[in-house]
Write a protein that holds these residues in place. Sequence first.
Motif, PDB file in Angstrom:
ATOM      1  N   UNK A  34      47.730  44.648  62.206  1.00 56.16           N
ATOM      2  CA  UNK A  34      47.226  45.729  61.357  1.00 56.16           C
ATOM      3  C   UNK A  34      48.014  45.868  60.056  1.00 56.16           C
ATOM      4  N   UNK A  35      49.331  45.689  60.118  1.00 57.54           N
ATOM      5  CA  UNK A  35      50.147  45.813  58.914  1.00 57.54           C
ATOM      6  C   UNK A  35      49.753  44.798  57.860  1.00 57.54           C
ATOM      7  N   UNK A  36      49.598  43.528  58.262  1.00 60.46           N
ATOM      8  CA  UNK A  36      49.223  42.493  57.308  1.00 60.46           C
ATOM      9  C   UNK A  36      47.784  42.686  56.830  1.00 60.46           C
ATOM     10  N   UNK A  37      46.903  43.133  57.718  1.00 64.94           N
ATOM     11  CA  UNK A  37      45.528  43.418  57.292  1.00 64.94           C
ATOM     12  C   UNK A  37      45.527  44.497  56.218  1.00 64.94           C
ATOM     13  N   UNK A  38      46.403  45.496  56.380  1.00 69.57           N
ATOM     14  CA  UNK A  38      46.476  46.591  55.405  1.00 69.57           C
ATOM     15  C   UNK A  38      47.005  46.115  54.060  1.00 69.57           C
ATOM     16  N   UNK A  39      48.045  45.282  54.078  1.00 68.00           N
ATOM     17  CA  UNK A  39      48.618  44.864  52.806  1.00 68.00           C
ATOM     18  C   UNK A  39      47.661  43.960  52.037  1.00 68.00           C
ATOM     19  N   UNK A  40      46.965  43.067  52.743  1.00 70.28           N
ATOM     20  CA  UNK A  40      46.011  42.183  52.073  1.00 70.28           C
ATOM     21  C   UNK A  40      44.861  42.998  51.483  1.00 70.28           C
ATOM     22  N   UNK A  41      44.383  43.974  52.247  1.00 68.34           N
ATOM     23  CA  UNK A  41      43.295  44.807  51.740  1.00 68.34           C
ATOM     24  C   UNK A  41      43.771  45.665  50.571  1.00 68.34           C
ATOM     25  N   UNK A  42      45.024  46.090  50.612  1.00 62.92           N
ATOM     26  CA  UNK A  42      45.595  46.834  49.479  1.00 62.92           C
ATOM     27  C   UNK A  42      45.611  45.961  48.229  1.00 62.92           C
ATOM     28  N   UNK A  43      46.000  44.706  48.390  1.00 61.96           N
ATOM     29  CA  UNK A  43      46.007  43.785  47.246  1.00 61.96           C
ATOM     30  C   UNK A  43      44.600  43.597  46.688  1.00 61.96           C
ATOM     31  N   UNK A  44      43.626  43.547  47.583  1.00 60.65           N
ATOM     32  CA  UNK A  44      42.242  43.388  47.133  1.00 60.65           C
ATOM     33  C   UNK A  44      41.801  44.608  46.333  1.00 60.65           C
ATOM     34  N   UNK A  45      42.114  45.799  46.840  1.00 60.21           N
ATOM     35  CA  UNK A  45      41.763  47.012  46.095  1.00 60.21           C
ATOM     36  C   UNK A  45      42.493  47.057  44.752  1.00 60.21           C
ATOM     37  N   UNK A  46      43.750  46.639  44.742  1.00 65.85           N
ATOM     38  CA  UNK A  46      44.508  46.643  43.483  1.00 65.85           C
ATOM     39  C   UNK A  46      43.861  45.719  42.472  1.00 65.85           C
ATOM     40  N   UNK A  47      43.439  44.543  42.924  1.00 66.98           N
ATOM     41  CA  UNK A  47      42.803  43.594  42.025  1.00 66.98           C
ATOM     42  C   UNK A  47      41.539  44.173  41.416  1.00 66.98           C
ATOM     43  N   UNK A  48      40.839  44.983  42.193  1.00 66.75           N
ATOM     44  CA  UNK A  48      39.578  45.545  41.731  1.00 66.75           C
ATOM     45  C   UNK A  48      39.752  46.862  40.983  1.00 66.75           C
ATOM     46  N   UNK A  49      41.012  47.299  40.812  1.00 61.49           N
ATOM     47  CA  UNK A  49      41.259  48.517  40.068  1.00 61.49           C
ATOM     48  C   UNK A  49      41.070  49.790  40.868  1.00 61.49           C
ATOM     49  N   UNK A  50      41.028  49.687  42.197  1.00 60.85           N
ATOM     50  CA  UNK A  50      40.881  50.866  43.056  1.00 60.85           C
ATOM     51  C   UNK A  50      42.274  51.362  43.437  1.00 60.85           C
TER      52      UNK A  50
ATOM     53  N   UNK B 251      50.038  44.337  25.465  1.00 66.09           N
ATOM     54  CA  UNK B 251      51.363  43.989  25.962  1.00 66.09           C
ATOM     55  C   UNK B 251      51.795  44.875  27.124  1.00 66.09           C
ATOM     56  N   UNK B 252      50.869  45.677  27.650  1.00 65.98           N
ATOM     57  CA  UNK B 252      51.257  46.627  28.684  1.00 65.98           C
ATOM     58  C   UNK B 252      50.410  46.463  29.940  1.00 65.98           C
ATOM     59  N   UNK B 253      50.224  45.211  30.383  1.00 66.92           N
ATOM     60  CA  UNK B 253      49.386  44.962  31.553  1.00 66.92           C
ATOM     61  C   UNK B 253      50.196  45.159  32.829  1.00 66.92           C
ATOM     62  N   UNK B 254      49.696  45.989  33.719  1.00 68.63           N
ATOM     63  CA  UNK B 254      50.373  46.227  34.987  1.00 68.63           C
ATOM     64  C   UNK B 254      50.211  45.003  35.883  1.00 68.63           C
ATOM     65  N   UNK B 255      51.099  44.856  36.855  1.00 68.24           N
ATOM     66  CA  UNK B 255      51.022  43.710  37.747  1.00 68.24           C
ATOM     67  C   UNK B 255      50.858  44.154  39.190  1.00 68.24           C
ATOM     68  N   UNK B 256      50.089  43.401  39.930  1.00 65.71           N
ATOM     69  CA  UNK B 256      49.938  43.614  41.369  1.00 65.71           C
ATOM     70  C   UNK B 256      50.043  42.240  42.002  1.00 65.71           C
ATOM     71  N   UNK B 257      51.106  42.045  42.745  1.00 66.56           N
ATOM     72  CA  UNK B 257      51.444  40.749  43.327  1.00 66.56           C
ATOM     73  C   UNK B 257      51.768  39.777  42.202  1.00 66.56           C
ATOM     74  N   UNK B 258      50.849  38.916  41.794  1.00 63.02           N
ATOM     75  CA  UNK B 258      51.186  37.907  40.785  1.00 63.02           C
ATOM     76  C   UNK B 258      50.756  38.279  39.377  1.00 63.02           C
ATOM     77  N   UNK B 259      49.818  39.188  39.221  1.00 61.95           N
ATOM     78  CA  UNK B 259      49.291  39.434  37.888  1.00 61.95           C
ATOM     79  C   UNK B 259      48.624  40.789  37.816  1.00 61.95           C
ATOM     80  N   UNK B 260      47.954  41.065  36.722  1.00 58.86           N
ATOM     81  CA  UNK B 260      47.334  42.368  36.520  1.00 58.86           C
ATOM     82  C   UNK B 260      46.162  42.571  37.458  1.00 58.86           C
ATOM     83  N   UNK B 261      45.845  43.828  37.705  1.00 60.80           N
ATOM     84  CA  UNK B 261      44.680  44.161  38.516  1.00 60.80           C
ATOM     85  C   UNK B 261      43.449  43.723  37.750  1.00 60.80           C
TER      86      UNK B 261
END
Length: 430
Positions: A379-395, A101-111
Amino acid sequence: MGVIALLPRTGVAASLVRDADIEHALTQLAAPVLRAAGLSPSQVGIYVVQDNQMNAFVLDRTAIYIHSGMILRMSKASELQSVIAHEAAHIANGHLTRRYANMQTARNTAALGAALSVAAGALSGNGAAAGSVAFGIASSAQRVFFGHTRAEESAADQSGMRYLAASGIETDGAVSVMELFAGQEALPTNRQDIYARSHPLSRDRLRQIKALAASYGKRGKPDPNADYWFDRAKGKLSAFTRNPKWTFQRMKESPYPDVRAMREAVAWHRQNRTNKALAALDRARAARGNDPFYADLRGQILFESRNWGAAANTYAGALKAAPNNTMILAGYGRSLVALGGQQNLKNAVGYLERATARDWRNDLALRDLGTAYAKLGQTGMASVVTAERHAMRGRSREARILAQRASDLLPRGSAGWRRAQDVLNSVPEK
């Protein structure tokens, strides 16, 4: 995206095999079972985890994960449907909320990467690896993710068998699956199959499933459509994960001409025999008419042969036949990124944003989207998308660094800035 994607492993993280055709086939197999469980087939995805061991599990109410090794070991549709039915029962019976019951969220769901990392660590018995993932888990990963009690397993067995019977699916498939694991409890833990460790087995459970199958009788009968989709999913998965020589030797085992031709096309493609691959795929497409998933595969073959213009045209055609398929959307976007040029890149961003907004598990689409933004100088949007990708992968560390960079570059309050804040607020500091 159309391309079968074997995402690289990081640490103990499990990887997903993403393919539009395979996921569509699994959805067709799962649909009657999910409806019988009171779940919507459009809201519960069926995803393949790249792992040779046999297992299946759920992390939340939106997905059922099945190991590639499980699918490749199954011999008929009803066996795989029984696995799906059992996992659907864990969702429908509310076991998830008690376990996690304690899943963290990144954008729409858990990493996802972190979740699968914990799962991998728990299943492998590597408690240290599982516990090292900063994911807000107070108890051990094994207890949280796979703390199935025998009572829960018994309840899921009963519900799963009921779903099969209600769907007109033969219940003997569930017996066959359980018999594959017979005797596992007598083995040392490190020699047991993952499924035996994550789904407590017992002779009592096997007896119960046999009794339930007998009580339902022969209500079910093989569904030709289910048999076809099973053969298609297993055939494509095996063609991409096993040696092409093995595929050439075994492809005649598929009873469906188009599946045989598709498997042959994949085998030729993996040997870099593009003309032979396309010729075989043309036979598959001729047998199925306007099948968007064979067009999707053609786009992949052309793309990986560096024929990006033809790939883009092929993906565009596939998208007309399946306009809402996020994988095909992403494949089209990827081909446009490869083609390059300002207009193609702008168009690619649109397609890839649509794909990732609806399918956050698509790691490669996020990568392509970040590339498109970078090539456009955003560059800003490239950074945020890549951040989301790292979050999804648990980095977590990489995600936070890039999200902070995006936050500094993007206008405060903009959509991209808010996405960066989502990552910063949801990904734990290390």
